[in-house]
Design a protein around this motif. Sequence first.
Motif, PDB file in Angstrom:
ATOM      1  N   ALA A  77      16.949  29.515 -43.913  1.00  0.00           N
ATOM      2  CA  ALA A  77      17.018  30.036 -42.546  1.00  0.00           C
ATOM      3  C   ALA A  77      16.442  29.052 -41.533  1.00  0.00           C
ATOM      4  O   ALA A  77      16.568  29.258 -40.328  1.00  0.00           O
ATOM      5  CB  ALA A  77      16.262  31.360 -42.460  1.00  0.00           C
ATOM      6  N   LEU A  78      15.784  28.012 -42.018  1.00  0.00           N
ATOM      7  CA  LEU A  78      15.095  27.099 -41.111  1.00  0.00           C
ATOM      8  C   LEU A  78      15.954  25.881 -40.788  1.00  0.00           C
ATOM      9  O   LEU A  78      16.523  25.265 -41.688  1.00  0.00           O
ATOM     10  CB  LEU A  78      13.764  26.634 -41.724  1.00  0.00           C
ATOM     11  N   LEU A 128      13.400  38.226 -38.051  1.00  0.00           N
ATOM     12  CA  LEU A 128      14.653  37.655 -37.565  1.00  0.00           C
ATOM     13  C   LEU A 128      14.327  36.240 -37.104  1.00  0.00           C
ATOM     14  O   LEU A 128      13.577  36.046 -36.138  1.00  0.00           O
ATOM     15  CB  LEU A 128      15.175  38.508 -36.386  1.00  0.00           C
ATOM     16  N   VAL A 129      14.826  35.246 -37.833  1.00  0.00           N
ATOM     17  CA  VAL A 129      14.499  33.851 -37.515  1.00  0.00           C
ATOM     18  C   VAL A 129      15.557  33.289 -36.572  1.00  0.00           C
ATOM     19  O   VAL A 129      16.745  33.305 -36.887  1.00  0.00           O
ATOM     20  CB  VAL A 129      14.418  32.990 -38.803  1.00  0.00           C
ATOM     21  N   LEU A 130      15.111  32.821 -35.412  1.00  0.00           N
ATOM     22  CA  LEU A 130      16.027  32.238 -34.428  1.00  0.00           C
ATOM     23  C   LEU A 130      15.660  30.772 -34.198  1.00  0.00           C
ATOM     24  O   LEU A 130      14.549  30.472 -33.754  1.00  0.00           O
ATOM     25  CB  LEU A 130      15.944  32.999 -33.094  1.00  0.00           C
ATOM     26  N   ASN A 131      16.562  29.890 -34.537  1.00  0.00           N
ATOM     27  CA  ASN A 131      16.355  28.454 -34.281  1.00  0.00           C
ATOM     28  C   ASN A 131      17.024  28.120 -32.952  1.00  0.00           C
ATOM     29  O   ASN A 131      18.226  28.352 -32.806  1.00  0.00           O
ATOM     30  CB  ASN A 131      16.989  27.621 -35.389  1.00  0.00           C
ATOM     31  N   VAL A 132      16.245  27.603 -32.013  1.00  0.00           N
ATOM     32  CA  VAL A 132      16.803  27.249 -30.702  1.00  0.00           C
ATOM     33  C   VAL A 132      16.693  25.736 -30.548  1.00  0.00           C
ATOM     34  O   VAL A 132      15.578  25.190 -30.561  1.00  0.00           O
ATOM     35  CB  VAL A 132      16.041  27.961 -29.556  1.00  0.00           C
ATOM     36  N   VAL A 157      10.494  38.860 -34.350  1.00  0.00           N
ATOM     37  CA  VAL A 157      11.399  37.748 -34.032  1.00  0.00           C
ATOM     38  C   VAL A 157      10.620  36.436 -34.192  1.00  0.00           C
ATOM     39  O   VAL A 157       9.583  36.251 -33.559  1.00  0.00           O
ATOM     40  CB  VAL A 157      11.951  37.866 -32.599  1.00  0.00           C
ATOM     41  N   VAL A 158      11.104  35.586 -35.062  1.00  0.00           N
ATOM     42  CA  VAL A 158      10.447  34.294 -35.284  1.00  0.00           C
ATOM     43  C   VAL A 158      11.214  33.242 -34.478  1.00  0.00           C
ATOM     44  O   VAL A 158      12.380  32.981 -34.743  1.00  0.00           O
ATOM     45  CB  VAL A 158      10.442  33.926 -36.788  1.00  0.00           C
ATOM     46  N   ILE A 159      10.540  32.699 -33.478  1.00  0.00           N
ATOM     47  CA  ILE A 159      11.176  31.701 -32.616  1.00  0.00           C
ATOM     48  C   ILE A 159      10.818  30.306 -33.133  1.00  0.00           C
ATOM     49  O   ILE A 159       9.651  29.923 -33.153  1.00  0.00           O
ATOM     50  CB  ILE A 159      10.708  31.855 -31.150  1.00  0.00           C
ATOM     51  N   ARG A 160      11.840  29.586 -33.560  1.00  0.00           N
ATOM     52  CA  ARG A 160      11.647  28.182 -33.951  1.00  0.00           C
ATOM     53  C   ARG A 160      12.442  27.360 -32.944  1.00  0.00           C
ATOM     54  O   ARG A 160      13.651  27.192 -33.096  1.00  0.00           O
ATOM     55  CB  ARG A 160      12.152  27.918 -35.356  1.00  0.00           C
ATOM     56  N   ALA A 161      11.761  26.928 -31.899  1.00  0.00           N
ATOM     57  CA  ALA A 161      12.473  26.221 -30.837  1.00  0.00           C
ATOM     58  C   ALA A 161      12.041  24.760 -30.798  1.00  0.00           C
ATOM     59  O   ALA A 161      10.885  24.436 -31.102  1.00  0.00           O
ATOM     60  CB  ALA A 161      12.200  26.884 -29.495  1.00  0.00           C
ATOM     61  N   ASP A 162      12.964  23.911 -30.409  1.00  0.00           N
ATOM     62  CA  ASP A 162      12.661  22.496 -30.245  1.00  0.00           C
ATOM     63  C   ASP A 162      11.698  22.341 -29.066  1.00  0.00           C
ATOM     64  O   ASP A 162      11.842  23.034 -28.054  1.00  0.00           O
ATOM     65  CB  ASP A 162      13.953  21.726 -29.967  1.00  0.00           C
ATOM     66  N   GLY A 203      14.883  45.619 -27.369  1.00  0.00           N
ATOM     67  CA  GLY A 203      13.750  46.342 -27.967  1.00  0.00           C
ATOM     68  C   GLY A 203      12.854  45.545 -28.887  1.00  0.00           C
ATOM     69  O   GLY A 203      11.923  46.100 -29.462  1.00  0.00           O
ATOM     70  N   PHE A 204      13.104  44.254 -29.038  1.00  0.00           N
ATOM     71  CA  PHE A 204      12.202  43.447 -29.867  1.00  0.00           C
ATOM     72  C   PHE A 204      10.938  43.164 -29.052  1.00  0.00           C
ATOM     73  O   PHE A 204      11.016  42.731 -27.900  1.00  0.00           O
ATOM     74  CB  PHE A 204      12.848  42.128 -30.272  1.00  0.00           C
ATOM     75  N   ARG A 205       9.795  43.406 -29.635  1.00  0.00           N
ATOM     76  CA  ARG A 205       8.522  43.179 -28.940  1.00  0.00           C
ATOM     77  C   ARG A 205       7.607  42.234 -29.704  1.00  0.00           C
ATOM     78  O   ARG A 205       6.770  41.569 -29.113  1.00  0.00           O
ATOM     79  CB  ARG A 205       7.771  44.514 -28.747  1.00  0.00           C
ATOM     80  N   LYS A 206       7.739  42.237 -31.021  1.00  0.00           N
ATOM     81  CA  LYS A 206       6.846  41.389 -31.826  1.00  0.00           C
ATOM     82  C   LYS A 206       7.494  40.014 -31.994  1.00  0.00           C
ATOM     83  O   LYS A 206       8.617  39.910 -32.496  1.00  0.00           O
ATOM     84  CB  LYS A 206       6.615  42.026 -33.199  1.00  0.00           C
ATOM     85  N   PHE A 207       6.777  38.998 -31.556  1.00  0.00           N
ATOM     86  CA  PHE A 207       7.305  37.637 -31.616  1.00  0.00           C
ATOM     87  C   PHE A 207       6.319  36.734 -32.352  1.00  0.00           C
ATOM     88  O   PHE A 207       5.113  36.903 -32.238  1.00  0.00           O
ATOM     89  CB  PHE A 207       7.529  37.074 -30.208  1.00  0.00           C
TER      90      PHE A 207
END
Lengths: 167, 153
Positions: B39-40, B64-68, B116-121, B140-144
Amino acid sequence: MQRRKRKKRSSDNVELNLAAMLDMAFQLLAFFILTFKPSPIEGDVNMRLPPPQPVVGAQSGLTVGSSDSADPLQALDSLVVTILGTPTGAIEAMAIGENQVPTLAVLESRIHQLLKDPGGGFQQVLLQVGPTLHYGELMKVVDICNRAKLPDNSNLSKLSFVELPTQ
Amino acid sequence: MSAAMSHGSSAEPDLTPILDLVFQLITFFMLVINFKAAALDTSLRLPVIGSARPIDSKGVDDVLVLNVNKEGSLNVYGDRKSDIKRYIANEATASRMLAKRKGKTITNDDDLPTTVVIRADRGVSFNLLNKVLTECQKYGFRKFTFKAQNLEK
């Protein structure tokens, strides 16, 4: 009699053919070696991000925010921190409320001091961020907020972001 | 002489030690394999924060892993999502359904239990990242969790 002897010999020398098993084991090993990808060690900054609420400025009396809710009871006492970015994404200017802050070290000490103060009554930090600011620079400020303590000695965990319009 | 010859013609190496060794290696790789790594997006340059420490959620939380990436586009399991809004809406629905299956009732106004796991550059501009954050908040996502390195590579 001869037959009997043969039977005895064959039962004594049972030898499993390990070559096939070894082939399979090598194939499994090759699969695991080829798919092996050690995951990088990453740190976490856990935050609770409620959507921006109207701010009741505990000290400044400013009202900032973009929520549709007009109920002032829903608002949280927020410490408003503004960070502007240069076109290249670096930090250009910082301010707490309307007071400019020259460096990150000063920002850290002031935020920690304000949040720790029981008279301040702040429950969250609202970061007003310039659109061009890079995430790497923003995280330096988020880190400062994450390490700040509230009067009850718990860590600050509520943050809100508001994007400032392009200058 | 004849005995030596017959021994040489039927030379069979003992494969048992090598099989033991291979099985030990397989066991090692099976234990260390991590499917979450898929996922990474490892091409991202994460921000560097000295105080960032790995926190073990012990696999309890749904994430929920989000790569930005630098251009602000969303990358999930190597797949670039062109419609961010629809993807996050679908994930919010999935989170609600998962919570319902676990016996929790979540209304539209409630916060979602998913983190929500934010993996941003580190080079992505705030306005691009904020689009992703506001969409998550809207559904409705609040936990980051913001991912960062604690040392420069």
